[in-house]
Write an enzyme that holds these catalytic residues in place. Structure first.
Site, PDB file in Angstrom:
ATOM      1  N   ARG A 268      29.453  45.499  44.918  1.00 41.36           N
ATOM      2  CA  ARG A 268      30.783  44.935  45.120  1.00 41.36           C
ATOM      3  C   ARG A 268      30.768  44.128  46.414  1.00 41.36           C
ATOM      4  NH1 ARG A 268      34.284  45.835  40.701  1.00 41.36           N
ATOM      5  NH2 ARG A 268      35.930  45.257  42.144  1.00 41.36           N
ATOM      6  N   GLU A 297      36.180  36.075  44.937  1.00 47.12           N
ATOM      7  CA  GLU A 297      35.561  35.505  43.748  1.00 47.12           C
ATOM      8  C   GLU A 297      36.605  34.745  42.942  1.00 47.12           C
ATOM      9  OE1 GLU A 297      33.488  38.530  41.563  1.00 47.12           O
ATOM     10  OE2 GLU A 297      32.221  39.085  43.265  1.00 47.12           O
ATOM     11  N   HIS A 317      28.251  36.632  39.951  1.00 48.45           N
ATOM     12  CA  HIS A 317      28.637  37.955  39.439  1.00 48.45           C
ATOM     13  C   HIS A 317      28.167  38.131  37.996  1.00 48.45           C
ATOM     14  CE1 HIS A 317      31.761  41.361  40.142  1.00 48.45           C
ATOM     15  NE2 HIS A 317      30.717  41.806  39.455  1.00 48.45           N
ATOM     16  N   GLY A 319      25.656  40.448  37.120  1.00 48.30           N
ATOM     17  CA  GLY A 319      24.889  41.675  36.987  1.00 48.30           C
ATOM     18  C   GLY A 319      25.074  42.376  35.655  1.00 48.30           C
TER      19      GLY A 319
END
Length: 351
Positions: A268, A297, A317, A319
């Site tokens: 995070r 973001e 982002h 992942g």
């Protein structure tokens, strides 16, 4: 809480509010496979994420779509909502008096007003662990890419037709290899534990700091974050974001690392103070950083991160961006709906 299951003579009315990742047909098929003994009436709604960034909607965070669109889709007495990103706000809950169950296809229902759900007698469940394997794999890939300058060399050769990437073969600019490298993991949950196993297989000297984990671990347990930082050439973050861990790694912590160390964050963004990170990269205290998550973001235009050149590897982002994650999320959600239909306790209930 008074949440009766639907009458057996009536179909279960479900709104599958998917998006462009957990697509509505995935949810519908998973429900059909799971709830074989009952007729299920599914209405599908496609929310704009990730083609449009998520954000706050009314009082909830990280949501996609509008309250009005969700209210309209729930209007014909839908009893169950399965979604990843829909804004389940107080207004939405007030407008859907027949709604009894919300299942969120993600690791935490940040897009649901849990207090309002309790008031309106709506159970809320979620899908923990759906992206643990994918995120762990991505974190290792991001770590390798950052250590060995893989994206930078690719951009020079494929993007510019330049062989100058060979400068990364000079002693001064060459990267670090994982074998025998002291790597510190901050957090040892579902993702961190998988990363530790992989790094041990590479032959890294894995160290772990997680004050909440007991029992055996892969690697060496250290007793304090400061000790982990002093002993690590690389740290990779895997802690949950809580008030306690927000800003966990700042200027003081980065200064404890050996000069020229590397930081990787695929957990995070707010775990890491980005201003302090940029300072450390610019001063040479850090030689590189790999980031998949950020304080804000999308990353705002003009961010200092964009001016750091080949010292930073950045991805938006991604992942959890694996097809298996969407499939697992839909399956976990459908299993929760199946438990509710059968009058059994939910496995992942929050309210």
């Amino acid at each position: 809480m008074n949440n009766p299951v639907p009458e057996t003579n009536n179909p279960v009315r479900v709104l599958a509010a998917g998006d462009h990742f957990v697509v509505p047909p995935l949810i519908s098929r998973a429900l059909a496979d799971e709830v074989r003994e009952r007729e299920v009436s599914v209405r599908e709604l496609t929310l704009p994420w990730p083609l449009e960034a998520f954000g706050p909607v009314a009082e909830v965070e990280e949501a996609s779509g509008s309250e009005d669109g969700l209210i309209e889709a729930l209007a014909d007495d839908r009893e169950v909502l399965v979604t990843q990103m829909a804004p389940v706000t107080e207004r939405v809950l007030e407008s859907a008096p027949r709604l009894r169950l919300v299942v969120v296809c993600r690791g935490g229902p940040v897009n649901v007003n849990l207090d309002a759900a309790r008031i309106h007698d709506v159970r809320v469940s979620y899908a923990p662990g759906r992206n643990a394997a994918a995120t762990a794999e991505f974190a290792v890939g991001l770590l390798l890419s950052t250590l060995r300058r893989i994206p930078q060399a690719h951009n020079l050769l494929a993007g510019q037709g330049s062989w100058q990437g060979a400068t990364y073969y000079t002693y001064e600019h060459s990267g670090l290899e994982l074998e025998d490298l002291p790597v510190g993991l901050v957090g040892y949950g579902a993702v961190g534990s998988r990363v530790a196993r992989v790094l041990c297989a590479f032959g890294a000297q894995v160290m772990v700091y997680d004050p909440y984990v007991r029992g055996e671990i892969h690697g060496l347990r250290v007793s304090s974050l400061d000790e982990l930082l002093r002993r690590s050439r690389v740290i990779t973050l895997h802690a949950r974001l809580t008030p306690e861990t927000r800003g966990l790694i700042g200027s003081r912590e980065l200064a404890l690392l050996p000069r020229g160390s590397v930081v990787v964050n695929a957990a995070r963004g707010p775990l890491l103070d980005e201003g302090a990170l940029c300072d450390a990269l610019e001063s040479g205290q850090l030689s590189a950083a790999g980031l998949d998550t950020y304080e804000r973001e999308p990353v705002p235009e003009g961010s200092r991160l964009f001016g750091l050149g080949d010292r930073v590897v950045m991805t938006p982002h991604l992942g959890g961006a694996a097809r298996a994650v969407a499939e697992k999320a839909a399956r976990i959600a459908a299993e929760e709906v199946g438990r509710w239909v059968r009058g059994k306790p939910l496995a992942h209930q929050l309210t």
